[in-house]
Design a protein around this motif. Structure first.
Motif, short mmCIF file in Angstrom:
data_model
loop_
_atom_site.label_atom_id
_atom_site.label_comp_id
_atom_site.label_asym_id
_atom_site.label_seq_id
_atom_site.Cartn_x
_atom_site.Cartn_y
_atom_site.Cartn_z
N ARG A 86 0.82 -1.20 0.00
CA ARG A 86 0.00 0.00 0.00
C ARG A 86 0.86 1.26 0.00
N ASP A 87 2.03 1.20 0.61
CA ASP A 87 2.95 2.34 0.66
C ASP A 87 4.10 2.08 -0.32
N PRO A 88 4.17 2.78 -1.44
CA PRO A 88 5.24 2.53 -2.42
C PRO A 88 6.64 2.76 -1.84
N VAL A 89 6.75 3.60 -0.83
CA VAL A 89 8.07 3.87 -0.25
C VAL A 89 8.65 2.61 0.38
N GLN A 90 7.77 1.77 0.94
CA GLN A 90 8.21 0.55 1.63
C GLN A 90 8.28 -0.67 0.70
N SER A 91 8.10 -0.45 -0.59
CA SER A 91 8.04 -1.59 -1.52
C SER A 91 9.34 -2.38 -1.53
N LYS A 92 10.47 -1.69 -1.47
CA LYS A 92 11.76 -2.38 -1.50
C LYS A 92 11.94 -3.26 -0.27
N ASN A 93 11.56 -2.76 0.90
CA ASN A 93 11.69 -3.56 2.12
C ASN A 93 10.77 -4.79 2.08
N TRP A 94 9.53 -4.59 1.60
CA TRP A 94 8.61 -5.73 1.53
C TRP A 94 9.09 -6.76 0.50
N PHE A 95 9.69 -6.28 -0.59
CA PHE A 95 10.18 -7.21 -1.60
C PHE A 95 11.33 -8.05 -1.06
N GLN A 96 12.22 -7.41 -0.28
CA GLN A 96 13.32 -8.17 0.32
C GLN A 96 12.80 -9.21 1.30
N LEU A 97 11.70 -8.92 1.99
CA LEU A 97 11.14 -9.86 2.95
C LEU A 97 10.38 -10.99 2.28
N LEU A 98 9.62 -10.67 1.22
CA LEU A 98 8.72 -11.65 0.60
C LEU A 98 9.21 -12.15 -0.76
N GLY A 99 10.36 -11.70 -1.21
CA GLY A 99 10.82 -12.07 -2.55
C GLY A 99 11.00 -13.56 -2.75
#
Length: 245
Positions: A86-99
């Motif tokens: 939902r927050d594009p700023v946190q997309s990189k962090n979420w991708f590293q966690l769920l990639g």
């Protein structure tokens, strides 16, 4: 004896930045060359092809294809392909966690919208933390998450009702499944009856020879349906005498 001249300390202090800069530049050049070597396309790839699923996953896959015949069953799709932060700023962090988090099978509609996910556990099962992450994430997104084994498949109507939310359709699927089971049972009974019939015929084809007439029994001329005369075998029909030459 040679005379050693002590360098001027101030000269060393003045040359220190130059030496440091040269060392940094040399390290940069070496790192760039190493990176280019890593990115270089090899002549012979050290890889071999393999199947997308193992034997256990293949059994569940074929069952899912028959169960969701009107949908698409995707194989080992990462959750980052069908979720969005939902927050594009946190997309990189979420991708590293769920990639690296994926489900064994993902069922989706023809337009690409996911309706649910299925995992097939391996020999060691699914780690508890990974299972909790998937269940929490997918439930939060409104997507059912099931863990299925090939030796304990759920009812077709139950999983379709959970994934599609259509109770009348689930009921019709349940009736269809019962009809298919009845047809399978009838086919098995028919095959068994045919096998018994074939066996019975095979036994009757090998009748004991004792049922045939014995050598001591009297045979009547009427026993042989023939157009020959009664004495044609014992005396030739043409009995006229002729001269010998």
């Amino acid at each position: 004896m040679p005379t050693f001249v002590t360098p001027d300390p101030w000269l060393l202090v003045a040359l220190a930045p130059v030496l440091l800069a040269a060392g940094a530049w040399g390290h940069h050049v070496w790192a760039a060359r190493a990176a280019r070597r890593r990115r270089r396309i090899p002549r012979h790839w050290p890889l071999t092809p393999r199947a997308l699923t193992n034997s256990e996953e293949t059994l569940v896959w074929h069952w899912l294809v028959r169960t969701f015949y009107d949908h698409h069953v995707m194989i080992k799709l990462p959750v980052t392909r069908f979720t969005l932060p939902r927050d594009p700023v946190q997309s990189k962090n979420w991708f590293q966690l769920l990639g690296s988090v994926y489900c064994t099978f993902t069922i989706c509609k023809a337009d690409g919208r996911v309706i649910g996910c299925v995992d097939v556990p391996g020999h060691k099962g699914i780690p508890r933390m990974v299972r909790q992450i998937k269940y929490s994430l997918l439930t939060r997104c409104g997507l059912p998450y099931w863990v299925i084994r090939s030796d304990n498949l759920p009812a077709v109507a139950d999983i379709r009702d959970e994934f599609l939310g259509d109770a009348p359709l689930a009921q019709s699927m349940r009736e269809r499944e019962q009809e298919e089971r009845a047809i399978i049972a009838a086919q098995a009974n028919l095959r068994s009856a045919l096998n018994r019939q074939r066996q019975s015929r095979a036994d009757s084809d090998f009748t004991p020879l004792s049922t045939w007439p014995s050598g001591n029994s009297e045979l009547r001329p009427s026993d042989f349906n023939s157009n020959w005369g009664e004495n044609s075998f014992l005396q030739p029909l043409d009995s006229r005498k002729g001269d010998l030459h």
